[in-house]
Write a protein that holds these residues in place. Structure first.
Motif, PDB file in Angstrom:
ATOM      1  N   SER A  24      -5.992  -5.152  -0.237  1.00  0.00           N
ATOM      2  CA  SER A  24      -5.792  -3.718  -0.024  1.00  0.00           C
ATOM      3  C   SER A  24      -4.523  -3.518   0.787  1.00  0.00           C
ATOM      4  O   SER A  24      -4.102  -4.419   1.522  1.00  0.00           O
ATOM      5  N   TYR A  25      -3.934  -2.358   0.659  1.00  0.00           N
ATOM      6  CA  TYR A  25      -2.655  -2.155   1.335  1.00  0.00           C
ATOM      7  C   TYR A  25      -2.511  -0.726   1.835  1.00  0.00           C
ATOM      8  O   TYR A  25      -3.092   0.208   1.292  1.00  0.00           O
ATOM      9  N   GLU A  26      -1.750  -0.613   2.910  1.00  0.00           N
ATOM     10  CA  GLU A  26      -1.321   0.689   3.430  1.00  0.00           C
ATOM     11  C   GLU A  26       0.155   0.543   3.727  1.00  0.00           C
ATOM     12  O   GLU A  26       0.537  -0.126   4.692  1.00  0.00           O
ATOM     13  N   VAL A  27       0.970   1.117   2.887  1.00  0.00           N
ATOM     14  CA  VAL A  27       2.413   0.966   3.055  1.00  0.00           C
ATOM     15  C   VAL A  27       3.100   2.309   2.904  1.00  0.00           C
ATOM     16  O   VAL A  27       2.557   3.231   2.307  1.00  0.00           O
ATOM     17  N   THR A  28       4.317   2.363   3.394  1.00  0.00           N
ATOM     18  CA  THR A  28       5.062   3.623   3.401  1.00  0.00           C
ATOM     19  C   THR A  28       5.558   3.993   2.011  1.00  0.00           C
ATOM     20  O   THR A  28       5.487   5.145   1.616  1.00  0.00           O
ATOM     21  N   ASN A  29       6.029   3.009   1.286  1.00  0.00           N
ATOM     22  CA  ASN A  29       6.682   3.312   0.018  1.00  0.00           C
ATOM     23  C   ASN A  29       6.462   2.153  -0.952  1.00  0.00           C
ATOM     24  O   ASN A  29       7.252   1.227  -1.013  1.00  0.00           O
ATOM     25  N   PHE A  30       5.394   2.231  -1.705  1.00  0.00           N
ATOM     26  CA  PHE A  30       4.970   1.136  -2.587  1.00  0.00           C
ATOM     27  C   PHE A  30       5.888   1.030  -3.798  1.00  0.00           C
ATOM     28  O   PHE A  30       6.216   2.028  -4.451  1.00  0.00           O
ATOM     29  N   ARG A  31       6.240  -0.234  -4.117  1.00  0.00           N
ATOM     30  CA  ARG A  31       6.998  -0.467  -5.344  1.00  0.00           C
ATOM     31  C   ARG A  31       6.181  -1.322  -6.314  1.00  0.00           C
ATOM     32  O   ARG A  31       6.011  -0.963  -7.472  1.00  0.00           O
ATOM     33  N   SER A  32       5.695  -2.457  -5.838  1.00  0.00           N
ATOM     34  CA  SER A  32       4.880  -3.322  -6.689  1.00  0.00           C
ATOM     35  C   SER A  32       4.080  -4.272  -5.814  1.00  0.00           C
ATOM     36  O   SER A  32       4.332  -4.400  -4.620  1.00  0.00           O
ATOM     37  N   LEU A  33       3.084  -4.893  -6.427  1.00  0.00           N
ATOM     38  CA  LEU A  33       2.216  -5.839  -5.733  1.00  0.00           C
ATOM     39  C   LEU A  33       2.304  -7.172  -6.449  1.00  0.00           C
ATOM     40  O   LEU A  33       2.275  -7.226  -7.684  1.00  0.00           O
ATOM     41  N   LEU A  34       2.392  -8.225  -5.665  1.00  0.00           N
ATOM     42  CA  LEU A  34       2.543  -9.562  -6.235  1.00  0.00           C
ATOM     43  C   LEU A  34       1.447 -10.483  -5.719  1.00  0.00           C
ATOM     44  O   LEU A  34       1.023 -10.357  -4.574  1.00  0.00           O
ATOM     45  N   TRP A  35       1.023 -11.394  -6.573  1.00  0.00           N
ATOM     46  CA  TRP A  35       0.078 -12.449  -6.195  1.00  0.00           C
ATOM     47  C   TRP A  35       0.779 -13.799  -6.294  1.00  0.00           C
ATOM     48  O   TRP A  35       1.520 -14.061  -7.255  1.00  0.00           O
ATOM     49  N   TYR A  36       0.514 -14.641  -5.289  1.00  0.00           N
ATOM     50  CA  TYR A  36       1.053 -15.994  -5.255  1.00  0.00           C
ATOM     51  C   TYR A  36      -0.089 -16.975  -5.020  1.00  0.00           C
ATOM     52  O   TYR A  36      -1.086 -16.652  -4.376  1.00  0.00           O
ATOM     53  N   LYS A  37       0.127 -18.200  -5.502  1.00  0.00           N
ATOM     54  CA  LYS A  37      -0.786 -19.306  -5.218  1.00  0.00           C
ATOM     55  C   LYS A  37      -0.034 -20.291  -4.329  1.00  0.00           C
ATOM     56  O   LYS A  37       1.091 -20.701  -4.671  1.00  0.00           O
ATOM     57  N   GLN A  38      -0.630 -20.646  -3.201  1.00  0.00           N
ATOM     58  CA  GLN A  38       0.016 -21.606  -2.304  1.00  0.00           C
ATOM     59  C   GLN A  38      -0.893 -22.814  -2.155  1.00  0.00           C
ATOM     60  O   GLN A  38      -1.966 -22.732  -1.560  1.00  0.00           O
TER      61      GLN A  38
END
Lengths: 111, 116
Positions: A24-38
């Motif tokens: 979940s996110y709370e941001v000022t100006n959303f552009r995109s969301l990314l998922w990574y595997k580490q």
């Protein structure tokens, strides 16, 4: 302050189970969301989501974004031990042009 | 061939020392980044350089100084190391600056720094 929160922080399941990871996110100006595997080293890119309701799929992994409720989920079906890793979610902030990461979900798949 | 490489992989040092971490990318990218991942696994951006120019400088103590001798290298120098500097430091690169670049970053393997 821009914030990305992932849950659960840690998850242990058996091989073959299906898991759902949340971001979940709370941001000022959303552009995109990314998922990574580490795994042991560098984060590797999984998905980028920009629009709500459009599922991205890659093999047993899939992800979807809800921009109204401000969250994304990452699903992994028929889990394998090789899926054990930390899964990171990040939001790209338009304007600041930077990625804000969540704290990750540590997924452990037991044989 | 490693796309983004960092040296050293591990660094153990005493408080108060000065140390450097090197990063090189062979992808021909224009933009490079430094991130810090703390013990709670939060990955936070520290710096970003585009064509050897500093673009992003987050709230980082001025003991941290990045240096970009050319587009393929972005080194991180840390003065007067403190216990709280212990973390994994990741370098990354992307073809472009800006939104498109931030969405397609390649990460290096990380440098694990332990300050005693």
């Amino acid at each position: 302050e821009d914030k990305v929160v992932q849950s659960p922080l840690s998850l242990v399941v058996h091989e073959g189970d299906t898991v759902t990871l949340n971001c979940s996110y709370e941001v000022t100006n959303f552009r995109s969301l990314l998922w990574y595997k580490q795994e042991k080293k560098a984060p590797t890119f999984l998905f980028m989501l920009t629009s709500s309701g459009i599922e991205k799929k890659s093999g047993r992994l899939s992800s979807i974004l809800d921009k109204k409720e401000l969250f994304s989920i990452l699903n992994i079906t028929a889990t394998q031990t090789g899926d054990s890793a930390i899964y990171l979610c990040a939001v790209l902030i338009q304007g600041a042009q930077k990625l804000v990461f969540g704290q990750g979900t540590r997924l452990t798949i037991n044989p | 061939d490693t796309a983004v490489s960092q040296t050293p992989k591990y660094l153990v040092t005493q408080m108060g020392n000065d140390k450097s971490i090197k990063c090189e990318q062979n992808l021909g990218h224009d933009t490079m980044y430094w991130y810090k991942q703390d013990s709670k696994k939060f990955l936070k951006i520290m710096f970003s350089y585009n064509n050897k120019e500093l673009i992003i400088n987050e709230t980082v103590p001025n003991r941290f100084s990045p240096k970009s001798p050319d587009k393929a290298h972005l080194n991180l120098h840390i003065n007067s190391l403190e216990l709280g500097d212990s973390a994994v430091y990741f370098c990354a690169s992307s073809q472009e600056w800006g939104l498109a670049g931030a969405e397609t970053q390649y990460f290096g393997p990380g440098t694990r720094l332990l300050v005693l």
